[in-house]
Design an enzyme around this catalytic site. Sequence first.
Site, PDB file in Angstrom:
ATOM      1  N   HIS A  81      60.670  31.681  48.164  1.00  0.00           N
ATOM      2  CA  HIS A  81      61.968  30.161  48.622  1.00  0.00           C
ATOM      3  C   HIS A  81      62.935  31.735  48.712  1.00  0.00           C
ATOM      4  CE1 HIS A  81      61.696  31.315  44.188  1.00  0.00           C
ATOM      5  NE2 HIS A  81      63.123  30.559  44.223  1.00  0.00           N
ATOM      6  N   HIS A 134      65.724  32.350  47.068  1.00  0.00           N
ATOM      7  CA  HIS A 134      66.563  33.020  46.019  1.00  0.00           C
ATOM      8  C   HIS A 134      67.004  34.439  45.945  1.00  0.00           C
ATOM      9  CE1 HIS A 134      66.579  28.661  43.617  1.00  0.00           C
ATOM     10  NE2 HIS A 134      67.242  29.070  44.379  1.00  0.00           N
ATOM     11  N   ASP A 165      66.679  36.607  43.628  1.00  0.00           N
ATOM     12  CA  ASP A 165      66.012  37.740  42.988  1.00  0.00           C
ATOM     13  C   ASP A 165      64.691  37.159  43.188  1.00  0.00           C
ATOM     14  OD1 ASP A 165      66.207  34.796  41.890  1.00  0.00           O
ATOM     15  OD2 ASP A 165      64.906  35.191  40.399  1.00  0.00           O
ATOM     16  N   HIS A 166      64.414  37.703  44.777  1.00  0.00           N
ATOM     17  CA  HIS A 166      62.993  37.046  45.415  1.00  0.00           C
ATOM     18  C   HIS A 166      63.331  37.496  46.674  1.00  0.00           C
ATOM     19  CE1 HIS A 166      61.416  34.250  42.590  1.00  0.00           C
ATOM     20  NE2 HIS A 166      62.409  33.886  42.541  1.00  0.00           N
ATOM     21  N   HIS A 200      61.596  22.800  43.270  1.00  0.00           N
ATOM     22  CA  HIS A 200      62.369  24.253  42.613  1.00  0.00           C
ATOM     23  C   HIS A 200      63.969  24.079  44.142  1.00  0.00           C
ATOM     24  CE1 HIS A 200      64.141  27.800  40.952  1.00  0.00           C
ATOM     25  NE2 HIS A 200      64.152  28.627  42.084  1.00  0.00           N
ATOM     26  N   ASP A 257      59.097  30.054  42.345  1.00  0.00           N
ATOM     27  CA  ASP A 257      59.413  29.349  41.059  1.00  0.00           C
ATOM     28  C   ASP A 257      58.854  28.380  40.932  1.00  0.00           C
ATOM     29  OD1 ASP A 257      60.570  31.938  40.492  1.00  0.00           O
ATOM     30  OD2 ASP A 257      62.526  31.602  40.921  1.00  0.00           O
ATOM     31  N   HIS A 288      57.929  34.707  38.010  1.00  0.00           N
ATOM     32  CA  HIS A 288      58.825  35.371  36.769  1.00  0.00           C
ATOM     33  C   HIS A 288      58.154  34.833  34.965  1.00  0.00           C
ATOM     34  CE1 HIS A 288      63.172  34.923  38.466  1.00  0.00           C
ATOM     35  NE2 HIS A 288      62.821  33.704  38.565  1.00  0.00           N
TER      36      HIS A 288
END
Length: 257
Positions: free
Chosen positions: A55, A57, A59-60, A114, A131, A170
């Site tokens: 996805h 975001h 942090d990905h 998400h 996530d 995570h």
Amino acid sequence: MPRVVTVPCLSDNYAYLVVDEATGAAAVVDPSEAGPVLAAARREGVGLGAIWCTHHHFDHVGGNEELAAAVPGLRIYGHASDWGRIPGQTEALDHGGAFPLGTEEVRALHVPGHTLGAVAYWVGGVVFTGDTLFHGGCGRLFEGTPEAMHRSLSGVLGALPGSTRVYCGHEYTVANLRFARTVEPGNPAVEIRLAECAALAARGQATVGATLGVERRTNPFLRTSSPEVRAFVGLGPDAPDAEVLGALRRAKDGFRG
Ligand SMILES: [Zn+2]
């Protein structure tokens, strides 16, 4: 089954190198940073051919552009609806979209909840869930509804074999299982799994790679039909599963274990 190398990034993110041993073809899932991924690829002696983004975001996908600059011709996969949100995306996937990793076939599974463009990647008995599905939990509902998340978790991912190994975005496992224990104190599988994962975490080891079968026994978000889970959120046998999931997710948002 491809070889999976866990690459810790940022504070609690995981990127993964996925290697087809037959050909040496390799991809990386969710590179939040380029540095640790390039170092892992060097260490493993593999050449990266693709990035699989679960996805959009940051942090990905934070390492996408630096990796694309370092590796000419790198393909960057993501859901079609995330086009414009995933840096450097070159391939637009729909549900069921297939593409190769060496001799393996990879299949994209659209799992909104998400985010609307969330994708899981299924290859050779392994699934990368970003996530959407965590060990012992699920992601927050930033863009999707409880109905969508329930369908993604129990319908789409739930249709995969119980032996499928899960690799998530995570290291939240211990905190998730503490919540799971509060939800289902009468489920001994949760207690056993929590003890195992707490021991791993205490040694600084990743808890990822458990099977979907383990998740079905220990993850309350896959257990919305359990009477104990329903009682925890004050719902009875007639409530829809998605309503139970929504109430559980709200309880988890406010949980300080
Ligand atoms: Zn996210």
